[in-house]
Design an enzyme around this catalytic site. Structure first.
Site, mmCIF file in Angstrom:
data_model
loop_
_atom_site.group_PDB
_atom_site.id
_atom_site.type_symbol
_atom_site.label_atom_id
_atom_site.label_comp_id
_atom_site.label_asym_id
_atom_site.label_seq_id
_atom_site.Cartn_x
_atom_site.Cartn_y
_atom_site.Cartn_z
ATOM 1 N N THR A 2 20.769 18.160 -19.393
ATOM 2 C CA THR A 2 20.567 19.600 -19.179
ATOM 3 C C THR A 2 19.203 20.076 -19.683
ATOM 4 O O THR A 2 18.727 19.641 -20.734
ATOM 5 C CB THR A 2 21.695 20.375 -19.899
ATOM 6 O OG1 THR A 2 22.944 19.821 -19.480
ATOM 7 C CG2 THR A 2 21.670 21.847 -19.572
ATOM 8 N N SER A 40 34.845 7.971 -7.795
ATOM 9 C CA SER A 40 34.140 9.256 -7.996
ATOM 10 C C SER A 40 35.063 10.433 -7.708
ATOM 11 O O SER A 40 35.092 11.415 -8.459
ATOM 12 C CB SER A 40 32.921 9.353 -7.081
ATOM 13 O OG SER A 40 32.043 8.314 -7.352
ATOM 14 N N GLU A 100 29.685 17.705 -18.800
ATOM 15 C CA GLU A 100 29.905 16.594 -17.846
ATOM 16 C C GLU A 100 30.320 17.120 -16.464
ATOM 17 O O GLU A 100 31.013 16.438 -15.712
ATOM 18 C CB GLU A 100 30.972 15.617 -18.371
ATOM 19 C CG GLU A 100 30.554 14.862 -19.607
ATOM 20 C CD GLU A 100 29.566 13.744 -19.310
ATOM 21 O OE1 GLU A 100 28.418 13.848 -19.827
ATOM 22 O OE2 GLU A 100 29.899 12.816 -18.581
HETATM 23 C C1 LIG Z 1 28.675 22.598 -26.476
HETATM 24 C C2 LIG Z 1 27.940 22.014 -25.335
HETATM 25 C C3 LIG Z 1 27.599 20.669 -25.343
HETATM 26 C C4 LIG Z 1 26.883 20.112 -24.294
HETATM 27 N N1 LIG Z 1 26.505 18.795 -24.347
HETATM 28 C C5 LIG Z 1 25.667 18.296 -23.406
HETATM 29 C C6 LIG Z 1 25.125 16.982 -23.529
HETATM 30 O O1 LIG Z 1 25.455 16.212 -24.448
HETATM 31 N N2 LIG Z 1 24.217 16.579 -22.624
HETATM 32 C C7 LIG Z 1 23.812 17.384 -21.579
HETATM 33 O O2 LIG Z 1 22.980 16.948 -20.801
HETATM 34 N N3 LIG Z 1 24.323 18.627 -21.421
HETATM 35 C C8 LIG Z 1 25.237 19.098 -22.313
HETATM 36 N N4 LIG Z 1 25.726 20.373 -22.175
HETATM 37 C C9 LIG Z 1 25.333 21.189 -21.038
HETATM 38 C C10 LIG Z 1 26.405 21.260 -19.958
HETATM 39 O O3 LIG Z 1 26.540 20.012 -19.315
HETATM 40 C C11 LIG Z 1 26.020 22.392 -19.001
HETATM 41 O O4 LIG Z 1 26.225 23.596 -19.703
HETATM 42 C C12 LIG Z 1 26.811 22.381 -17.725
HETATM 43 O O5 LIG Z 1 26.452 21.284 -16.935
HETATM 44 C C13 LIG Z 1 26.624 23.668 -16.912
HETATM 45 O O6 LIG Z 1 25.294 23.937 -16.738
HETATM 46 P P1 LIG Z 1 24.707 25.415 -17.074
HETATM 47 O O7 LIG Z 1 25.151 25.756 -18.462
HETATM 48 O O8 LIG Z 1 23.244 25.404 -16.798
HETATM 49 O O9 LIG Z 1 25.435 26.369 -16.084
HETATM 50 P P2 LIG Z 1 25.064 26.664 -14.553
HETATM 51 O O10 LIG Z 1 24.841 25.412 -13.827
HETATM 52 O O11 LIG Z 1 23.972 27.680 -14.524
HETATM 53 O O12 LIG Z 1 26.404 27.319 -14.055
HETATM 54 C C14 LIG Z 1 26.837 28.620 -14.452
HETATM 55 C C15 LIG Z 1 28.172 28.887 -13.753
HETATM 56 O O13 LIG Z 1 28.019 28.811 -12.320
HETATM 57 C C16 LIG Z 1 28.906 27.863 -11.771
HETATM 58 N N5 LIG Z 1 28.250 27.176 -10.643
HETATM 59 C C17 LIG Z 1 27.075 26.515 -10.641
HETATM 60 N N6 LIG Z 1 26.809 26.000 -9.427
HETATM 61 C C18 LIG Z 1 27.870 26.329 -8.644
HETATM 62 C C19 LIG Z 1 28.204 26.079 -7.288
HETATM 63 N N7 LIG Z 1 27.408 25.363 -6.486
HETATM 64 N N8 LIG Z 1 29.376 26.572 -6.811
HETATM 65 C C20 LIG Z 1 30.208 27.292 -7.597
HETATM 66 N N9 LIG Z 1 29.937 27.563 -8.907
HETATM 67 C C21 LIG Z 1 28.794 27.082 -9.414
HETATM 68 C C22 LIG Z 1 29.202 26.886 -12.910
HETATM 69 O O14 LIG Z 1 30.425 26.231 -12.708
HETATM 70 C C23 LIG Z 1 29.236 27.827 -14.104
HETATM 71 O O15 LIG Z 1 30.485 28.439 -14.178
HETATM 72 C C24 LIG Z 1 26.498 20.931 -23.187
HETATM 73 C C25 LIG Z 1 26.868 22.284 -23.163
HETATM 74 C C26 LIG Z 1 27.571 22.828 -24.198
HETATM 75 C C27 LIG Z 1 27.931 24.287 -24.139
#
Ligand SMILES: Cc1cc2nc3c(=O)[nH]c(=O)nc-3n(C[C@H](O)[C@H](O)[C@H](O)COP(=O)(O)OP(=O)(O)OC[C@H]3O[C@@H](n4cnc5c(N)ncnc54)[C@H](O)[C@@H]3O)c2cc1C
Length: 404
Positions: free
Chosen positions: A137, A331, A381
């Site tokens: 991320t 997958s 994930e």
């Molecule tokens: C405590 C914590 C630990 C984490 N640990 C890791 C880690 O170890 N490594 C790492 O790489 N990341 C990590 N993350 C990040 C996590 O993987 C991301 O937060 C997650 O992938 C969502 O990305 P975003 O927060 O940018 O949300 P966004 O992608 O901006 O999404 C925001 C909302 O929109 C929805 N959305 C997005 N696209 C679509 C679509 N096409 N259709 C419908 N809905 C959609 C999502 O489901 C979500 O509800 C962590 C996050 C947290 C909070």
């Protein structure tokens, strides 16, 4: 043929994990929820025990680092319950104890699963004993991981990595980080590769730790990479940019890690169900498994519905792990398991707070903590919505360009 009974040969491992969860994680659960960012030193001894169990090889992997697809399984005519099943089931038990502490376990990071999934034999040997976090991320990229902007440029026999990663679980405590970076942005997702970067690399800097709703015992870091030079042999998997295989290489990790995250949700939800059943019984609400739910009290009927939903999540988790052990493409099933278990985990834990009323909401019990902890399992994930999108694409036979 698949048999979704808990495998007999793994019963000992599961029992051991449950004992550790009950005797070593539960007693320190509240302490480290309150002491956010303080390292749970009690885990060092526990991690050594898990290393010992994994090294015996008898159970095929006892933690997140244990997942690996056994090539021999493809030729075998008998079914196997191997490292993926052992890892998913033991992780579920450990999360019955505490999800955040499981995520903080030395040498069992999600980066370790990535190494186990995609590293070659020589790399596996070289990285033995490392504790690896996973950094995908970025400030501008979450669900749309194909758009990552961190770059890796080959310079002689080294790659030079530049970019920023956020929300890296165990990003501060781990001693290495598996970083996703693009070799060439113009070539799209096929150019995204993962690299093992050691934490003492002078180009890597932990910028800050995040304060969070749940899993507060687990550290979550923002990390920058500035002209960070890594040896070329620390690229995991093949350096070739094969546009036909698309995201295949790096994404293969998720087929192994999503069933594990489903296992975390299954374990955390089970903890809530077990305690809620006890508290309901103490309040005079008996749950009768031999009578239809609709003929029992509303609380008992709700509990039975939650338990049935939980069972569905557990079976999907086991199916996805079993398929990985038997080298079947999983997958679709990995995303189904993650979607179902992530949703069920949040629903069950929050419903248990509701069923127990003031006791559910109070810090006197761990129910409120489990409701906070489980939410992340429906986000990292791949979020609930992204898992559903993947399932829909696979079921309908549509590409990511056709259904977004
Ligand atoms: C405590 C914590 C630990 C984490 N640990 C890791 C880690 O170890 N490594 C790492 O790489 N990341 C990590 N993350 C990040 C996590 O993987 C991301 O937060 C997650 O992938 C969502 O990305 P975003 O927060 O940018 O949300 P966004 O992608 O901006 O999404 C925001 C909302 O929109 C929805 N959305 C997005 N696209 C679509 C679509 N096409 N259709 C419908 N809905 C959609 C999502 O489901 C979500 O509800 C962590 C996050 C947290 C909070």
């Amino acid at each position: 043929m698949i048999n979704l009974e808990t495998p007999r040969k793994q019963a000992g491992l599961i029992d051991q994990a449950h004992q550790l969860a009950m005797n070593m994680l539960r007693p320190i659960s509240r302490k480290y929820d309150r002491a956010e960012h303080e390292y749970p030193k009690e885990l060092d001894m526990l991690a050594a025990l898990i290393d010992g169990v994994s090294e015996t090889g008898a159970t095929g992997g006892a933690g997140a680092g244990g997942v690996r697809r056994d090539e021999r399984a493809a030729e075998s005519t008998t079914v196997r319950n191997g490292a993926n099943m052992a890892s998913a089931l033991s992780i579920a038990e450990m999360c019955w104890g505490d999800t955040a502490l499981l995520l903080s376990m030395p040498r069992q990071g999600l980066g370790n699963s990535a190494i186990a999934s995609v590293a070659n034999e020589e790399q596996l040997e070289r990285y033995a004993g490392t504790w690896a976090a996973m950094a995908i991320t970025e400030p501008g990229t979450g669900s749309d991981s194909a758009n990552i902007t961190t770059t890796a440029v080959l310079d002689g026999d080294e790659y030079v990595i530049n970019g920023e990663k956020i929300y890296v679980t165990s990003g501060d405590r781990a001693d290495s980080v598996v970083v996703w970076a693009t070799l060439d942005r113009s070539k799209g997702r096929a150019a995204i590769k993962s690299f093992l970067v050691r934490k003492d690399n002078p180009g890597l800097k932990v910028e800050r730790l995040e304060h969070k709703l749940g899993i507060r015992a687990s550290d979550t870091a923002a990390i920058t990479f500035t002209d960070c030079r890594v040896p070329a042999e620390d690229l995991l998997g093949s350096p070739e940019i094969d546009t036909r295989s698309g995201f295949g290489g790096a994404m293969a990790t998720f087929d192994n890690t999503r069933p594990l995250v489903a296992g975390m949700a299954v374990g955390c939800a089970r903890a809530s169900l077990d305690l809620t059943r006890d508290l309901l019984e103490q309040a005079g609400v008996a749950i009768d498994y031999d009578r239809p739910a609709q003929s029992q009290s509303a609380a008992a009927a709700k509990f039975l519905q939650l338990e049935a939903d939980w069972e569905g999540a557990k079976l999907l988790m086991m199916q996805a792990a079993w398929m990985a052990d038997n080298r079947q493409p999983n997958s679709l099933e990995a995303s189904m398991a993650k979607a179902k278990a992530g949703r069920v985990g949040s629903d069950v834990t929050l419903s248990c707070v509701q069923l127990c009323g003031t006791l559910g909401y109070s810090e006197a019990e761990l129910l409120e903590k489990w409701a906070r902890d489980s939410k992340i399992l429906d986000i990292f994930e791949g979020t609930q919505q992204i898992q559903q999108l993947i399932v829909a694409r696979r079921v309908l036979g549509l590409s990511s360009a056709e259904l977004r």
